[in-house]
Design an enzyme around this catalytic site. Structure first.
Site, PDB file in Angstrom:
ATOM      1  CE  LYS A  77      36.489  42.767  39.488  1.00 51.50           C
ATOM      2  NZ  LYS A  77      37.439  43.807  39.851  1.00 51.50           N
ATOM      3  CE  LYS A 112      39.937  50.742  36.827  1.00 55.77           C
ATOM      4  NZ  LYS A 112      40.837  49.627  37.202  1.00 55.77           N
ATOM      5  CE  LYS A 126      42.448  41.792  35.733  1.00 53.03           C
ATOM      6  NZ  LYS A 126      42.785  43.181  35.842  1.00 53.03           N
TER       7      LYS A 126
HETATM    8  P1  ATP Z   1      40.437  45.913  35.753  1.00 51.99           P
HETATM    9  O1  ATP Z   1      39.202  45.699  34.953  1.00 51.99           O
HETATM   10  O2  ATP Z   1      41.466  46.707  35.041  1.00 51.99           O
HETATM   11  O3  ATP Z   1      40.982  44.673  36.360  1.00 51.99           O
HETATM   12  P2  ATP Z   1      38.835  46.757  37.991  1.00 51.99           P
HETATM   13  O4  ATP Z   1      37.657  47.498  37.487  1.00 51.99           O
HETATM   14  O5  ATP Z   1      38.615  45.371  38.457  1.00 51.99           O
HETATM   15  O6  ATP Z   1      40.027  46.842  36.958  1.00 51.99           O
HETATM   16  P3  ATP Z   1      40.719  47.715  39.984  1.00 51.99           P
HETATM   17  O7  ATP Z   1      41.564  48.847  39.583  1.00 51.99           O
HETATM   18  O8  ATP Z   1      41.336  46.376  39.908  1.00 51.99           O
HETATM   19  O9  ATP Z   1      39.376  47.688  39.139  1.00 51.99           O
HETATM   20  O10 ATP Z   1      40.122  47.959  41.436  1.00 51.99           O
HETATM   21  C1  ATP Z   1      40.112  49.184  42.100  1.00 51.99           C
HETATM   22  C2  ATP Z   1      39.210  49.124  43.318  1.00 51.99           C
HETATM   23  O11 ATP Z   1      37.849  49.017  42.921  1.00 51.99           O
HETATM   24  C3  ATP Z   1      39.472  47.927  44.236  1.00 51.99           C
HETATM   25  O12 ATP Z   1      39.349  48.352  45.559  1.00 51.99           O
HETATM   26  C4  ATP Z   1      38.374  46.967  43.897  1.00 51.99           C
HETATM   27  O13 ATP Z   1      38.043  46.119  44.977  1.00 51.99           O
HETATM   28  C5  ATP Z   1      37.229  47.899  43.574  1.00 51.99           C
HETATM   29  N1  ATP Z   1      36.313  47.289  42.623  1.00 51.99           N
HETATM   30  C6  ATP Z   1      36.610  46.919  41.346  1.00 51.99           C
HETATM   31  N2  ATP Z   1      35.538  46.396  40.732  1.00 51.99           N
HETATM   32  C7  ATP Z   1      34.531  46.426  41.660  1.00 51.99           C
HETATM   33  C8  ATP Z   1      33.163  46.020  41.649  1.00 51.99           C
HETATM   34  N3  ATP Z   1      32.632  45.477  40.558  1.00 51.99           N
HETATM   35  N4  ATP Z   1      32.415  46.198  42.763  1.00 51.99           N
HETATM   36  C9  ATP Z   1      32.959  46.750  43.876  1.00 51.99           C
HETATM   37  N5  ATP Z   1      34.240  47.157  43.957  1.00 51.99           N
HETATM   38  C10 ATP Z   1      35.022  47.003  42.883  1.00 51.99           C
END
Ligand code: ATP
Ligand code: LTN
Length: 336
Positions: free
Chosen positions: A200, A203, A118
């Site tokens: 990964k 969102k 990040k």
């Molecule tokens: P951001 O993009 O804002 O960092 P993010 O999409 O990575 O957000 P988080 O809110 O950080 O999502 O994560 C929420 C949950 O979703 C966590 O349990 C995380 O492990 C899971 N998660 C996020 N991205 C993935 C992915 N690509 N595959 C599986 N699980 C995921």
């Protein structure tokens, strides 16, 4: 037979309202919460304090918090059984976060992969909150004496640091915190970006790498059709075929099929047919979810009632732990 509350183990998990949830959030986290909610005592949080480690537009953050809540409900999380709440509604998170900051070492935070990723992405805003993010997450978990934390694979390192902080605190004083364990699904634990299958799905990534839970059927199918794959044509799970492996993972997660079954299903067919099938199962699952979501989002009074009740239930448990912590570290309290 159902366990009584006292016998049930405790679960806590959270998702940031930093955008619209993706199929990664759904398959890695949300869907599993719904599956296990009746076996555990659950706290499901929308972690808005975490979201401001990256600059958010205030009106969007407010809206995304409600949308995330409505998605929890649409995914089947039952508010009568579980506490569903916003992190900022339970001040104990920030309060314990501060205490735990004083039990976390600069060196261990410097090793966190998410911080490195990040801070590379947001080089103009490497704030202290981004750095201490895992400590607030440790507070989220430890406040509820959670046994298990259902998350995707990307969060494993953060749960390890939460354990280290808890052990350090317990050793300094006496047993205060339960030591939590990660709880990960076998399939769907790490969904990769469609445009870059080595990173990964996230969102907060703009563009076509992520399938959002609120995407239209056409958009889902178009994004998956255009997913980056190798130059081969055989649908087979193999090293180096990261794009196809990711699509197989998504297909397996939505259909419950094994990789072997998927390989047989698409034998003699090309990537085009396979991508269409993946797009269709994803779009079908999302359209069922979206129908429910629209009903929940439209009833703001019900969402507010769920949040008020959730915050009350969460505060009760969280404050109990916080009082214990304040006493142990030596904060004076007035006898009432
Ligand atoms: P951001 O993009 O804002 O960092 P993010 O999409 O990575 O957000 P988080 O809110 O950080 O999502 O994560 C929420 C949950 O979703 C966590 O349990 C995380 O492990 C899971 N998660 C996020 N991205 C993935 C992915 N690509 N595959 C599986 N699980 C995921
Ligand atoms: N760090 C997580 C979100 C999160 C979380 C939590 C997950 C914040 N607090 C507590 C589980 C338990 C993320 O970025 N995915």
């Amino acid at each position: 037979m159902e366990n009584t509350n006292a016998e049930k183990k405790t679960i806590l998990s959270g998702i940031q309202p930093s955008g619209t949830l993706t199929i990664g959030n759904y398959l890695g986290a949300l869907r599993n919460w719904a599956k296990i909610q009746y076996e555990y005592n659950c706290y499901f949080c929308v972690v808005d304090l975490h979201a401001i480690t990256v600059r958010q537009v205030p009106a969007e953050l407010r809206q995304n918090s409600l949308k995330t809540m409505a998605l929890y409900l649409a995914a089947g999380i039952d508010p009568r059984e579980n506490a569903i709440f916003l992190q900022s509604h339970v001040p104990a998170h920030a309060q314990l976060g501060w205490v735990l900051d004083c039990f976390t070492m600069f060196g261990e935070l410097s090793r966190m992969t998410q911080f490195k990723d990040k801070s590379a992405k947001h080089a103009d805003n490497i704030n202290a909150g981004l750095f201490t993010y895992p400590v607030l997450m440790a507070a989220d978990i430890l406040l509820y004496q959670a046994d298990l934390v259902p998350v995707g694979a990307d969060q494993k390192q953060h749960i390890e640091i939460a354990r280290d902080i808890a052990i350090r605190f317990n050793n300094t004083y006496s047993d205060t915190f339960k030591i939590p364990e990660p709880y990960m699904p076998k399939i769907g634990t790490k969904i990769m970006s469609l445009t870059d299958p080595l990173s990964k799905m996230s969102k907060s990534d703009p563009g076509d790498g992520s399938v959002f839970l609120l995407d239209s059927r056409d958009t889902v199918i178009r994004k998956i059709k255009r997913a980056v794959t190798d130059s081969g044509s055989e649908v087979r799970f193999a090293e180096g075929k990261d794009g196809i492996n990711n699509l197989m993972n998504i297909y397996a997660a939505f259909t419950g099929k094994t990789y072997g079954e998927i390989e047989r299903e698409f034998e003699g067919k090309g990537y085009g047919d396979f991508k269409l099938a993946v797009g269709e199962v994803a779009a079908d699952a999302l359209s069922a979810l979206q129908d429910k979501y629209n009903v929940f989002l439209a009833d703001k009074a019900q969402l507010d009632a769920v949040l008020t009740d959730g915050a009350e239930r969460a505060s009760y448990t969280a404050n109990k732990t916080l009082r214990k912590v304040y006493r142990k570290v030596g904060f004076y309290s007035v006898n009432k």
